[in-house]
Design a protein around this motif. Structure first.
Motif, PDB file in Angstrom:
ATOM      1  N   SER A 192      49.665  62.682  53.301  1.00  0.00           N
ATOM      2  CA  SER A 192      48.763  62.005  52.352  1.00  0.00           C
ATOM      3  C   SER A 192      49.199  61.029  51.700  1.00  0.00           C
ATOM      4  CB  SER A 192      47.511  62.400  51.720  1.00  0.00           C
ATOM      5  OG  SER A 192      48.317  62.771  50.833  1.00  0.00           O
ATOM      6  N   GLY A 193      50.729  61.049  51.566  1.00  0.00           N
ATOM      7  CA  GLY A 193      51.501  60.822  50.458  1.00  0.00           C
ATOM      8  C   GLY A 193      52.264  60.178  51.395  1.00  0.00           C
ATOM      9  N   ILE A 194      52.649  59.689  52.664  1.00  0.00           N
ATOM     10  CA  ILE A 194      53.371  58.873  53.303  1.00  0.00           C
ATOM     11  C   ILE A 194      53.395  57.601  53.583  1.00  0.00           C
ATOM     12  CG2 ILE A 194      54.750  61.502  53.655  1.00  0.00           C
ATOM     13  CD1 ILE A 194      53.701  60.630  56.588  1.00  0.00           C
ATOM     14  N   ASP A 195      54.224  56.476  53.794  1.00  0.00           N
ATOM     15  CA  ASP A 195      53.834  55.492  54.404  1.00  0.00           C
ATOM     16  C   ASP A 195      53.622  55.054  55.663  1.00  0.00           C
ATOM     17  OD1 ASP A 195      56.676  54.676  56.367  1.00  0.00           O
ATOM     18  OD2 ASP A 195      57.077  55.636  53.855  1.00  0.00           O
ATOM     19  N   ASP A 196      52.848  54.165  55.968  1.00  0.00           N
ATOM     20  CA  ASP A 196      52.354  54.254  57.012  1.00  0.00           C
ATOM     21  C   ASP A 196      53.645  54.050  57.989  1.00  0.00           C
ATOM     22  OD1 ASP A 196      49.528  53.791  56.575  1.00  0.00           O
ATOM     23  OD2 ASP A 196      50.357  51.572  56.320  1.00  0.00           O
ATOM     24  N   ASP A 197      55.053  53.347  58.196  1.00  0.00           N
ATOM     25  CA  ASP A 197      56.119  52.997  58.742  1.00  0.00           C
ATOM     26  C   ASP A 197      56.354  54.252  59.384  1.00  0.00           C
ATOM     27  OD1 ASP A 197      55.938  50.627  59.291  1.00  0.00           O
ATOM     28  OD2 ASP A 197      57.687  50.349  57.796  1.00  0.00           O
ATOM     29  N   SER A 198      56.447  55.557  58.570  1.00  0.00           N
ATOM     30  CA  SER A 198      56.480  57.213  58.838  1.00  0.00           C
ATOM     31  C   SER A 198      55.924  57.777  59.664  1.00  0.00           C
ATOM     32  CB  SER A 198      56.963  57.658  57.171  1.00  0.00           C
ATOM     33  OG  SER A 198      57.819  56.769  56.422  1.00  0.00           O
ATOM     34  N   LEU A 199      54.381  57.118  59.069  1.00  0.00           N
ATOM     35  CA  LEU A 199      52.593  58.012  59.518  1.00  0.00           C
ATOM     36  C   LEU A 199      53.344  57.749  60.980  1.00  0.00           C
ATOM     37  CD1 LEU A 199      50.398  59.744  59.475  1.00  0.00           C
ATOM     38  CD2 LEU A 199      49.676  58.047  58.832  1.00  0.00           C
ATOM     39  N   HIS A 200      53.948  56.365  60.907  1.00  0.00           N
ATOM     40  CA  HIS A 200      53.000  55.879  63.133  1.00  0.00           C
ATOM     41  C   HIS A 200      53.975  56.351  63.275  1.00  0.00           C
ATOM     42  CE1 HIS A 200      53.117  53.284  65.905  1.00  0.00           C
ATOM     43  NE2 HIS A 200      54.614  53.262  66.509  1.00  0.00           N
ATOM     44  N   TRP A 201      55.663  56.660  62.819  1.00  0.00           N
ATOM     45  CA  TRP A 201      56.910  57.862  63.486  1.00  0.00           C
ATOM     46  C   TRP A 201      56.670  58.700  64.338  1.00  0.00           C
ATOM     47  CZ3 TRP A 201      60.014  61.857  62.921  1.00  0.00           C
ATOM     48  CH2 TRP A 201      60.731  62.240  63.582  1.00  0.00           C
ATOM     49  N   LEU A 202      55.378  59.367  63.192  1.00  0.00           N
ATOM     50  CA  LEU A 202      55.474  60.999  63.049  1.00  0.00           C
ATOM     51  C   LEU A 202      54.019  60.531  63.695  1.00  0.00           C
ATOM     52  CD1 LEU A 202      55.591  63.760  61.702  1.00  0.00           C
ATOM     53  CD2 LEU A 202      54.022  63.545  60.564  1.00  0.00           C
ATOM     54  N   SER A 203      53.672  59.840  64.425  1.00  0.00           N
ATOM     55  CA  SER A 203      52.825  60.305  65.622  1.00  0.00           C
ATOM     56  C   SER A 203      53.407  59.764  67.268  1.00  0.00           C
ATOM     57  CB  SER A 203      51.333  59.398  65.404  1.00  0.00           C
ATOM     58  OG  SER A 203      50.823  59.240  64.065  1.00  0.00           O
ATOM     59  N   THR A 204      54.231  59.297  67.130  1.00  0.00           N
ATOM     60  CA  THR A 204      55.081  58.929  68.203  1.00  0.00           C
ATOM     61  C   THR A 204      55.862  60.017  68.590  1.00  0.00           C
ATOM     62  OG1 THR A 204      56.953  57.678  67.608  1.00  0.00           O
ATOM     63  CG2 THR A 204      55.217  56.002  67.913  1.00  0.00           C
ATOM     64  N   HIS A 205      55.781  60.909  67.949  1.00  0.00           N
ATOM     65  CA  HIS A 205      57.023  62.282  68.325  1.00  0.00           C
ATOM     66  C   HIS A 205      55.677  63.312  67.942  1.00  0.00           C
ATOM     67  CE1 HIS A 205      59.962  59.681  67.147  1.00  0.00           C
ATOM     68  NE2 HIS A 205      60.738  60.110  67.922  1.00  0.00           N
ATOM     69  N   SER A 206      54.738  63.046  68.304  1.00  0.00           N
ATOM     70  CA  SER A 206      53.843  64.321  67.699  1.00  0.00           C
ATOM     71  C   SER A 206      52.702  63.846  69.435  1.00  0.00           C
ATOM     72  CB  SER A 206      52.921  64.181  67.229  1.00  0.00           C
ATOM     73  OG  SER A 206      53.020  64.262  65.324  1.00  0.00           O
ATOM     74  N   LYS A 207      52.118  65.423  70.047  1.00  0.00           N
ATOM     75  CA  LYS A 207      51.777  65.406  70.954  1.00  0.00           C
ATOM     76  C   LYS A 207      50.062  66.142  70.624  1.00  0.00           C
ATOM     77  CE  LYS A 207      53.933  68.763  73.871  1.00  0.00           C
ATOM     78  NZ  LYS A 207      54.956  68.707  74.931  1.00  0.00           N
ATOM     79  N   PRO A 208      48.819  65.662  71.491  1.00  0.00           N
ATOM     80  CA  PRO A 208      48.179  66.912  71.340  1.00  0.00           C
ATOM     81  C   PRO A 208      48.011  68.301  71.923  1.00  0.00           C
ATOM     82  CG  PRO A 208      47.026  64.761  72.010  1.00  0.00           C
ATOM     83  CD  PRO A 208      48.741  65.198  71.490  1.00  0.00           C
ATOM     84  N   TYR A 209      47.839  69.075  71.469  1.00  0.00           N
ATOM     85  CA  TYR A 209      47.674  70.805  71.800  1.00  0.00           C
ATOM     86  C   TYR A 209      46.691  71.598  71.322  1.00  0.00           C
ATOM     87  CZ  TYR A 209      50.557  74.846  73.416  1.00  0.00           C
ATOM     88  OH  TYR A 209      50.813  76.080  73.477  1.00  0.00           O
ATOM     89  N   HIS A 210      46.586  72.169  73.129  1.00  0.00           N
ATOM     90  CA  HIS A 210      45.263  72.983  73.389  1.00  0.00           C
ATOM     91  C   HIS A 210      45.445  74.237  73.233  1.00  0.00           C
ATOM     92  CE1 HIS A 210      41.668  75.140  74.723  1.00  0.00           C
ATOM     93  NE2 HIS A 210      41.248  74.233  73.804  1.00  0.00           N
ATOM     94  N   PRO A 220      60.142  79.042  65.106  1.00  0.00           N
ATOM     95  CA  PRO A 220      59.476  77.873  65.991  1.00  0.00           C
ATOM     96  C   PRO A 220      59.904  76.540  66.135  1.00  0.00           C
ATOM     97  CG  PRO A 220      58.841  78.001  64.038  1.00  0.00           C
ATOM     98  CD  PRO A 220      59.811  78.758  63.539  1.00  0.00           C
ATOM     99  N   GLU A 221      59.618  76.048  67.684  1.00  0.00           N
ATOM    100  CA  GLU A 221      59.949  75.063  68.509  1.00  0.00           C
ATOM    101  C   GLU A 221      59.493  73.914  67.738  1.00  0.00           C
ATOM    102  OE1 GLU A 221      60.244  75.509  72.524  1.00  0.00           O
ATOM    103  OE2 GLU A 221      61.128  77.712  72.667  1.00  0.00           O
ATOM    104  N   TYR A 222      58.043  74.563  67.396  1.00  0.00           N
ATOM    105  CA  TYR A 222      56.702  72.694  66.690  1.00  0.00           C
ATOM    106  C   TYR A 222      55.928  73.177  65.335  1.00  0.00           C
ATOM    107  CZ  TYR A 222      57.391  72.037  71.437  1.00  0.00           C
ATOM    108  OH  TYR A 222      57.894  71.752  72.651  1.00  0.00           O
ATOM    109  N   CYS A 223      55.565  72.381  64.734  1.00  0.00           N
ATOM    110  CA  CYS A 223      54.918  72.157  63.964  1.00  0.00           C
ATOM    111  C   CYS A 223      53.348  72.293  64.147  1.00  0.00           C
ATOM    112  CB  CYS A 223      54.884  71.587  62.791  1.00  0.00           C
ATOM    113  SG  CYS A 223      53.688  71.654  61.143  1.00  0.00           S
ATOM    114  N   TYR A 224      52.409  72.831  64.100  1.00  0.00           N
ATOM    115  CA  TYR A 224      51.867  73.152  64.605  1.00  0.00           C
ATOM    116  C   TYR A 224      50.056  72.680  63.254  1.00  0.00           C
ATOM    117  CZ  TYR A 224      53.279  75.489  68.410  1.00  0.00           C
ATOM    118  OH  TYR A 224      53.913  75.349  69.639  1.00  0.00           O
ATOM    119  N   CYS A 225      49.392  71.740  64.040  1.00  0.00           N
ATOM    120  CA  CYS A 225      48.252  71.281  62.291  1.00  0.00           C
ATOM    121  C   CYS A 225      46.855  71.237  62.971  1.00  0.00           C
ATOM    122  CB  CYS A 225      48.365  69.201  62.345  1.00  0.00           C
ATOM    123  SG  CYS A 225      49.780  68.641  62.161  1.00  0.00           S
TER     124      CYS A 225
END
Length: 94
Positions: A20-38, A52-57
């Motif tokens: 919640s406290g990170i800026d839009d550019d950092s959040l955009h970067w994180l989003s481009t390096h993330s993928k949905p996982y079921h 672990p290899e990943y952090c799961y949200c």
């Protein structure tokens, strides 16, 4: 990844208190390096004695943190994870 899926991930990630406290550019970067996982029921995300290899949200559903108790010969639930929790982050920052 399409710009629409990056935008969707950015919206989802922005709802997590940890981001919640990170800026839009950092959040955009994180989003481009993330993928949905079921996950399937009973599927292990983290394994004892392995980093672990990943952090799961956790977005939907819940999971359990288990410990195999040798005296009981069965797994014991230590905690539950729920939407809004981050799983595996501690092992990534080691």
């Amino acid at each position: 990844m399409t710009s629409q899926s990056v935008s969707s991930l950015q919206t989802v990630l922005s709802r997590f208190p940890a981001f919640s406290g990170i800026d839009d550019d950092s959040l955009h970067w994180l989003s481009t390096h993330s993928k949905p996982y079921h996950c399937s029921v009973g599927q292990s995300l983290l394994v004892k004695d392995r980093l672990p290899e990943y952090c799961y949200c956790i977005v939907d559903g819940r999971g359990r943190v288990l410990h195999h108790d040798t005296s009981l010969r069965r797994p014991v639930t230590l905690a539950y994870s729920q939407p809004g929790d981050l799983i595996g982050w501690a092992g990534l920052v080691r």
